[in-house]
Scaffold this active site. Structure first.
Site, PDB file in Angstrom:
ATOM      1  N   SER A 179       2.014   1.207   7.196  1.00  0.00           N
ATOM      2  CA  SER A 179       2.354  -0.212   7.381  1.00  0.00           C
ATOM      3  C   SER A 179       3.867  -0.412   7.407  1.00  0.00           C
ATOM      4  CB  SER A 179       1.680  -1.042   6.286  1.00  0.00           C
ATOM      5  OG  SER A 179       1.732  -2.416   6.589  1.00  0.00           O
ATOM      6  N   ASP A 187      -4.192  -1.143   9.944  1.00  0.00           N
ATOM      7  CA  ASP A 187      -3.411  -0.832   8.752  1.00  0.00           C
ATOM      8  C   ASP A 187      -4.288  -0.124   7.720  1.00  0.00           C
ATOM      9  OD1 ASP A 187      -1.999  -1.105   6.255  1.00  0.00           O
ATOM     10  OD2 ASP A 187      -0.817  -2.714   7.145  1.00  0.00           O
TER      11      ASP A 187
END
Length: 1012
Positions: free
Chosen positions: A566, A846
């Site tokens: 991320s 993610d």
């Protein structure tokens, strides 16, 4: 007497070539100053089979003025072309006792031009020479620059060219002695070509039979090896069988109709052998239907072959009702065996489906397979289709649809003169081409592809009952042999070479940091990694601060890997734009970061930016990328992080690794399903490095520059230009592909969901791949539950990327493979037809929707990591995500130390915690740095207490409720930015002794292993 006669014959044969040359072969090839007429050309040159060189024949072609290397790059640089590769430039050449043909690779034309111009290097000599009408199929962009044929030659020969080829090479490229079966017109547009011609009378004296046919193969290390064709044939794997499934009858089927018994039929689906479902006839109004129908499949016993039976009740007005579903593993059958099976829901149940199986060996049908023990790549066939007018017919051109079921390309719309259309499908499947008019679907042409001769043009006329007619030209050929997907569970050759270079840097840094007396031996050098979690801008900023701290302590050069998830991937992507970043002071990059994080973000929605987004989205769609919201998010995120678009690509980061001067970055993402399953139920780790992108679970990887291109059965089908790294950053931080269920997970206690996962795992190993799985038909209650499950798990903004695993089959023993076993953690792992290779697209997001960590790439045993510096940026608990990772590793049997902080540490975590497991030396030690403000409140630097005036600078709000560093915040004040950078820098520097001791222990472990 006989011997004398035989000697005379031999003498005459020896003299025959010279006599033939004196009679019909001119001493030099004659020149013509202008093109001949068709009759002249046919009479004087074609019929007597005499060569000639014709000047001034192509002056009207624009190509003569236009074609240069810069023009080819601008016009067709992104086009994928077939390239012959040889070590010395000699293709189809005699080498020792071998007649060796070139290796073949698919490369963008721009890459070939880079090599020809000296901008790039490639092993061996490249030559674009594919003779399958590659100008029409691979480089149609160049067609406006020339005529599609030479009119006077076509008229003389009475036909259009069978192929129009484009050749491009350097002076070293040579095609050796060979025979062409066509009349050739070689048109030199630029440069020169030397021909050595032999008359046909020489053919009996060319000793082809003395040389074994072979082919060059290019290894991963860039070297060449010769492989005999006979050896390649021997590499084919026996095990092809004919499976006959005889659907007999069913008994006591329940009725789904109100007044009458069910109208039943059975569907059969064997995805490893056929692209579509087969079906029995419908038996009306019967609870005990008898079908007595047989179905045949060609299967390979090295594959996982699971056949699915479904019994349905046919309804004319509503959807057909399922009555019974059966999954049967064909691997339980032995060749030569016939077996009758009765499938029922339970031992006491009356409902039964009776099926008979028979498996027979096909001895002459061996197949070339490539496998890593998990996935299997099979041979491909390729079909080229062209549509032409039949004769001189006039009229409007109807559009047709071309379909080869199970092909990579799917249905394609075509029309006369629209170029060539290609299909790729597994060579062992018995497919057919279907051609039908879009306006008249009843007009169909069906061509069984197995019956087509290989490498020969076959023509059909279509349609058969109306005008105008068109010719359908077909050519079947072998599909590409070379895999573009690497099927291997270990690191690639480039990563291994990098580690060898990096070890020298690490050894020097460790010697200095630990003040060692002597140099470390190669097997004493530990592998140390940094693993950073996600957390949006907070993670990006914190990673900068901690890397600056490691740099200040002289420990950054001790690191071999840096993994990110991320927001931390944004920091790595920025840093690796500079190939020397870790060798420089990070003050400059940090100042640039401050500028971007503290700037106003209103400009990202300015009209000029919105127009740019629209233009780039349209360009990507035109290139062939599937449209999805993640692409827009990537462009917005780029505007948030940079003032201008960055052209940097992931593969560009290889320059930062060329001398081992920086750690190897690895970026993490999760692959999941678009619907029906949460990320917790189906999440597969996917890793990205400058060298490769791939799935450790499947042992399948591709070069990073090919991510986003189209693949089938491990082969590269359509190469797309490599995406800018911003589009990958959009994937790595893709929080918008979440389902409602994923969002509920984020908003509640993760351990509750983890307990459910662990319970499911407890039964997973017992279940394994179903040898037999019988399921009840859905009830009203189950259909209602299915509706809500779909609602909760649907991803309205799902990400989509072309799936490079598409089409690959599963090995019969894939479930027991140790690498697959370590990562099998989904509800579908025992159902190969529902795993990722069956999907056309990946759905990446993610990793935080499963576990907010980037450690998994470091836990692969082939990387052999000794020490992990865990950099955790979570605000919801200092150990929470690391403990979840610990539980994951326990369930999967992956070596990892127990994460068991004391209650005091849970309440008041320190800046640094060491977790290790001396009893299990294969588990890495973990030095954990949570994002906490412990001693930084009182100290501005290690050992330097704050003054009263500086107390405010030590107050950093890390509350999970009102922190200015919440992951949804994209803009920080200058003050908050400085505080976070100083805090994370301080937390590293204040734990110098713990870091050095962990490094000493890593060296001791390596030395102990060496002694053992």
């Amino acid at each position: 007497m006989a011997d004398a006669a035989l000697d005379a014959v031999r003498r005459e044969l020896r003299e025959f070539p010279a006599a033939a040359r004196e009679l019909s072969v001119p001493p030099a090839v004659p020149y013509l100053d202008k093109p001949p007429g068709p009759l002249h050309f046919y009479r004087d040159w074609v019929c007597p089979n005499r060569p000639c060189i014709i000047r001034n024949a192509l002056q009207h072609w624009p190509a003569l003025q236009k074609w240069s290397l810069p023009y080819l790059r601008a016009t067709a640089g992104s086009a994928e072309v077939s390239v012959a590769v040889t070590p010395d430039g000699y293709a189809d050449a005699v080498r020792g006792d071998r007649f060796v043909m070139p290796a073949e690779r698919r490369l963008p034309l721009s890459c070939v031009l880079d090599v020809l111009e000296g901008r790039a290097q490639h092993p061996g000599v490249l030559y674009v020479q594919k003779q399958c009408s590659n100008l029409l199929t691979e480089l149609p962009q160049l067609l406006p620059d020339l005529e599609p044929h030479v009119p006077w030659a076509s008229e003389a020969l009475g036909k259009m060219p069978d192929a129009v080829n484009f050749w491009l090479g350097e002076a070293a490229a040579v095609t050796s002695l060979h025979k062409d079966h066509y009349e050739n017109l070689y048109c030199v547009v630029s440069g020169e070509k030397h021909f050595l011609l032999h008359p046909p009378s020489d053919r009996p004296f060319i000793p082809y039979e003395l040389y074994t046919p072979a082919t060059y193969q290019l290894t991963e290390e860039g070297s060449f090896k010769m492989v005999d064709e006979e050896a390649m044939e021997k590499a084919k794997v026996p095990g092809t069988c004919l499976l006959t499934i005889h659907v007999l009858q069913a008994r006591d089927l329940p009725s789904k109709d109100l007044l009458t018994p069910s109208d039943c039929y059975v569907t059969l689906w064997l995805p490893s052998a056929s692209s579509h479902q087969l079906q029995t006839r419908v038996v009306k109004n019967s609870r005990n239907p008898i079908w007595n129908q047989s179905f045949h499949f060609r299967i390979h016993t090295q594959l996982k072959n699971i056949v699915q039976f479904k019994v349905f009740d046919q309804d004319l007005l509503t959807k057909d009702d399922p009555l019974l579903l059966v999954l049967f593993d064909v691997g339980t059958l032995r060749a030569g065996e016939s077996r009758r099976e009765s499938f029922s829901l339970n031992p006491q149940g009356k409902e039964q489906l009776e099926v008979e199986f028979r498996l027979q060996n096909l001895t002459d049908c061996a197949e070339r397979l490539v496998s890593n023990g998990i996935l299997v790549a099979r041979e491909l066939s390729c079909l080229c289709v062209r549509l032409e007018k039949a004769g001189g017919q006039q009229g409007s051109e109807g559009r047709v649809q071309l379909v080869v079921p199970g092909s990579c390309e799917g249905p394609q719309e075509a029309s006369v003169g629209a170029g060539s259309f290609r299909f790729h499908w597994p060579a062992c499947w018995e497919q057919e081409l279907s051609v039908h008019l879009q306006d008249e679907p009843q007009e169909q042409l069906k061509v069984p592809l197995r019956a087509l001769p290989s490498d020969q043009v076959v023509r059909r006329v279509f349609p058969t009952s109306q005008e105008p007619l068109m010719k359908v030209e077909l050519k079947k050929e072998e599909g590409p042999r070379e895999l573009a997907v690497r099927l291997d569970c270990g690191p690639c050759a480039e990563e291994r070479a990098f580690l060898s270079r990096r070890k020298q840097v690490v050894a020097k840094a460790l010697k200095q940091a630990l003040q060692l007396d002597g140099d470390l031996q190669e097997d004493e050098i530990p592998v140390v990694a940094v693993a950073a979690t996600g957390g949006g801008t907070r993670a990006m900023t914190s990673l900068y601060g901690q890397l600056a701290g490691l740099k200040e302590l002289g420990l950054l050069d001790c690191i071999s890997y840096i993994t990110g998830a991320s927001g931390s991937t944004w920091a790595l992507a920025n840093l690796y734009e500079d190939p020397e970043w870790s060798q420089k002071d990070l003050a400059g990059p940090i100042e640039s970061l401050k500028t971007q994080v503290t700037k106003s973000k209103l400009g990202v929605v300015a009209p000029s930016q919105l127009w740019r987004y629209q233009q780039e989205l349209a360009e990507r769609a035109h290139l062939g990328h599937p449209p999805c919201f993640t692409t827009l998010w990537a462009l917005i995120n780029e505007a948030l992080l940079h003032d201008e678009p960055h052209d940097h690509k992931l593969s560009d980061q290889r320059e930062a690794l060329s001398r081992g001067q920086n750690p190897l970055p690895i970026y993490c993402a999760l692959n999941t399903k678009e619907r029906n399953l949460t990320t917790f139920e189906f999440g597969e780790w996917c890793e990205f490095s400058p060298y490769e992108v791939g799935f450790p679970k499947y042992g399948a990887f591709i070069p990073s520059e090919l991510f986003g291109s189209e693949f089938f059965m491990g082969r590269l089908i359509k190469r797309l230009p490599e995406s800018r790294i911003c589009f990958l950053e959009g994937i790595w931080s893709n929080v918008y592909a979440a389902s409602l269920q994923d969002s509920l997970y984020w908003s509640s206690e993760p351990s509750q969901f983890w307990d459910r996962w662990a319970q499911a795992q407890a039964s997973l190993d017992k279940e394994q791949v179903p040898l037999l799985n019988i399921q009840e038909p859905p009830t009203v209650a189950s259909r209602i539950a299915e509706f809500f499950t779909d609602l909760l798990t649907r991803r309205p903004l799902a990400q989509a990327t072309h799936n490079f695993l598409r089409g690959l089959s599963f090995h019969k023993d894939y479930f027991q493979h140790p690498h697959f076993s370590a990562w099998k953690a989904t509800k579908l792992d025992g159902l190969p037809s529902q795993l990722t290779p069956a999907e056309p697209f990946l759905c990446l997001l993610d990793v935080g929707y499963l576990v907010n960590t980037s450690c998994p790439p470091l836990l692969r045993p082939t990387r052999d990591v000794d020490l992990i510096l865990s950099l955790d940026y979570n605000l919801h608990g200092a150990f929470q995500q690391l403990q979840i990772l610990d539980r994951f590793c326990q369930e999967q049997g992956i070596p990892f130390p127990s994460i068991s902080p004391s209650p005091e540490e849970q309440c008041q975590p320190r800046e640094c915690h060491l977790f290790s497991d001396p009893a299990h030396p294969d588990a890495p030690a973990v030095l954990h740095f949570p994002l906490v403000n412990a001693s930084f409140r009182e100290y501005s630097a290690p050992g330097v207490r704050r003054t009263a005036e500086a107390q405010e600078a030590g107050e950093v709000n890390l509350s999970s409720s009102d922190s200015p560093y919440h992951y949804m915040k994209v803009t920080y004040s200058r003050e908050d930015m400085d505080k976070l950078l100083r805090l994370t820098h301080y937390n590293i520097c204040n734990n110098q002794e713990q870091l050095l001791e962990a490094l000493r222990e890593a060296v001791r472990r390596r030395r102990q292993r060496r002694a053992e």
